[in-house]
Design a protein around this motif. Structure first.
Motif, mmCIF file in Angstrom:
data_model
loop_
_atom_site.group_PDB
_atom_site.id
_atom_site.type_symbol
_atom_site.label_atom_id
_atom_site.label_comp_id
_atom_site.label_asym_id
_atom_site.label_seq_id
_atom_site.Cartn_x
_atom_site.Cartn_y
_atom_site.Cartn_z
ATOM 1 N N ASP A 67 0.851 -1.187 0.000
ATOM 2 C CA ASP A 67 0.000 0.000 0.000
ATOM 3 C C ASP A 67 0.892 1.243 0.000
ATOM 4 N N ALA A 68 0.852 2.037 -1.069
ATOM 5 C CA ALA A 68 1.698 3.228 -1.178
ATOM 6 C C ALA A 68 1.287 4.312 -0.191
ATOM 7 N N LEU A 69 0.037 4.308 0.241
ATOM 8 C CA LEU A 69 -0.440 5.325 1.181
ATOM 9 C C LEU A 69 -0.131 4.976 2.633
ATOM 10 N N ASN A 70 0.059 3.694 2.903
ATOM 11 C CA ASN A 70 0.362 3.224 4.257
ATOM 12 C C ASN A 70 1.588 2.317 4.199
ATOM 13 N N PRO A 71 2.775 2.896 4.290
ATOM 14 C CA PRO A 71 4.007 2.099 4.162
ATOM 15 C C PRO A 71 4.029 0.903 5.104
ATOM 16 N N GLY A 72 4.431 -0.221 4.548
ATOM 17 C CA GLY A 72 4.526 -1.446 5.330
ATOM 18 C C GLY A 72 3.273 -2.299 5.321
ATOM 19 N N GLU A 73 2.149 -1.741 4.853
ATOM 20 C CA GLU A 73 0.911 -2.524 4.807
ATOM 21 C C GLU A 73 0.804 -3.254 3.472
ATOM 22 N N THR A 74 0.298 -4.476 3.544
ATOM 23 C CA THR A 74 0.143 -5.319 2.370
ATOM 24 C C THR A 74 -1.301 -5.308 1.910
ATOM 25 N N LEU A 75 -1.510 -5.116 0.603
ATOM 26 C CA LEU A 75 -2.854 -5.149 0.030
ATOM 27 C C LEU A 75 -3.208 -6.520 -0.528
ATOM 28 N N GLY A 76 -2.196 -7.308 -0.815
ATOM 29 C CA GLY A 76 -2.418 -8.624 -1.400
ATOM 30 C C GLY A 76 -1.193 -9.055 -2.179
ATOM 31 N N TYR A 77 -1.439 -9.823 -3.229
ATOM 32 C CA TYR A 77 -0.350 -10.370 -4.028
ATOM 33 C C TYR A 77 -0.726 -10.306 -5.502
ATOM 34 N N PHE A 78 0.287 -10.400 -6.366
ATOM 35 C CA PHE A 78 0.045 -10.503 -7.797
ATOM 36 C C PHE A 78 1.148 -11.344 -8.427
ATOM 37 N N TYR A 79 0.895 -11.763 -9.643
ATOM 38 C CA TYR A 79 1.868 -12.541 -10.401
ATOM 39 C C TYR A 79 2.271 -11.747 -11.631
ATOM 40 N N ALA A 80 3.525 -11.869 -12.019
ATOM 41 C CA ALA A 80 4.031 -11.204 -13.221
ATOM 42 C C ALA A 80 4.453 -12.267 -14.227
ATOM 43 N N VAL A 81 4.381 -11.907 -15.502
ATOM 44 C CA VAL A 81 4.808 -12.796 -16.581
ATOM 45 C C VAL A 81 5.890 -12.074 -17.374
ATOM 46 N N VAL A 82 7.058 -12.690 -17.494
ATOM 47 C CA VAL A 82 8.126 -12.136 -18.325
ATOM 48 C C VAL A 82 7.874 -12.623 -19.748
ATOM 49 N N THR A 83 7.546 -11.684 -20.645
ATOM 50 C CA THR A 83 7.233 -12.060 -22.024
ATOM 51 C C THR A 83 8.430 -11.969 -22.949
ATOM 52 N N GLY A 84 9.527 -11.368 -22.474
ATOM 53 C CA GLY A 84 10.720 -11.286 -23.311
ATOM 54 C C GLY A 84 11.912 -10.747 -22.542
ATOM 55 N N GLU A 85 13.094 -11.148 -22.979
ATOM 56 C CA GLU A 85 14.355 -10.623 -22.452
ATOM 57 C C GLU A 85 15.212 -10.254 -23.658
ATOM 58 N N THR A 86 15.575 -8.982 -23.753
ATOM 59 C CA THR A 86 16.297 -8.498 -24.922
ATOM 60 C C THR A 86 17.632 -7.890 -24.524
ATOM 61 N N PRO A 87 18.753 -8.532 -24.890
ATOM 62 C CA PRO A 87 20.048 -7.899 -24.653
ATOM 63 C C PRO A 87 20.229 -6.745 -25.646
ATOM 64 N N ILE A 88 20.832 -5.657 -25.177
ATOM 65 C CA ILE A 88 21.006 -4.468 -26.006
ATOM 66 C C ILE A 88 22.495 -4.217 -26.205
ATOM 67 N N THR A 89 22.899 -4.055 -27.443
ATOM 68 C CA THR A 89 24.281 -3.696 -27.739
ATOM 69 C C THR A 89 24.377 -2.178 -27.864
ATOM 70 N N PRO A 90 25.535 -1.610 -27.538
ATOM 71 C CA PRO A 90 25.663 -0.154 -27.595
ATOM 72 C C PRO A 90 25.659 0.358 -29.031
ATOM 73 N N ASP A 91 25.164 1.593 -29.202
ATOM 74 C CA ASP A 91 25.191 2.226 -30.520
ATOM 75 C C ASP A 91 26.628 2.531 -30.934
ATOM 76 N N ASP A 92 27.436 2.897 -29.963
ATOM 77 C CA ASP A 92 28.837 3.220 -30.209
ATOM 78 C C ASP A 92 29.694 2.144 -29.548
ATOM 79 N N VAL A 93 30.400 1.342 -30.338
ATOM 80 C CA VAL A 93 31.169 0.214 -29.792
ATOM 81 C C VAL A 93 32.282 0.657 -28.848
ATOM 82 N N SER A 94 32.681 1.914 -28.892
ATOM 83 C CA SER A 94 33.726 2.399 -27.989
ATOM 84 C C SER A 94 33.166 2.783 -26.619
#
Length: 106
Positions: free
Chosen positions: A58-85
């Motif tokens: 709960d953002a309004l009451n720090p430390g209080e729990t409102l419940g639970y949720f589950y997340a799904v990772v739909t992708g992982e993308t490594p990123i290369t730099p635009d400038d190799v240096s």
């Protein structure tokens, strides 16, 4: 360093106008100092997001729990730099994450 950016949410009416499902989308960025560090932290983030329920605080009451949720990772993308240096941008990866919420109208 880890960053979180909210992406576009979508809403879908299901069950003859009685329920609405909202899909919250996020992009989590990880920037590490080495490929080893990135690999270790990347695995830890993936495990936290996919292996168990996540506590909803709960953002309004720090430390209080409102419940639970589950997340799904739909992708992982490594990123290369635009400038190799540019060595500071070498070890980055982005996770695409979704959290689904269904609200039933009464």
């Amino acid at each position: 360093m880890i960053t979180i950016e909210q992406m576009t949410n979508t809403n879908e009416v299901i069950s003859k106008q009685r329920s609405v499902e909202t899909v919250y989308r996020y992009q989590i960025g990880l920037s590490a100092t080495s490929i080893r560090e990135r690999s270790l932290i990347q695995e830890e983030i993936r495990d936290v997001l996919t292996d168990d329920k996540i506590t909803l605080l709960d953002a309004l009451n720090p430390g209080e729990t409102l419940g639970y949720f589950y997340a799904v990772v739909t992708g992982e993308t490594p990123i290369t730099p635009d400038d190799v240096s540019d060595k500071s941008e070498y070890h980055r990866v982005y996770f695409d994450v979704e959290v689904r919420y269904t609200k039933t109208k009464i």
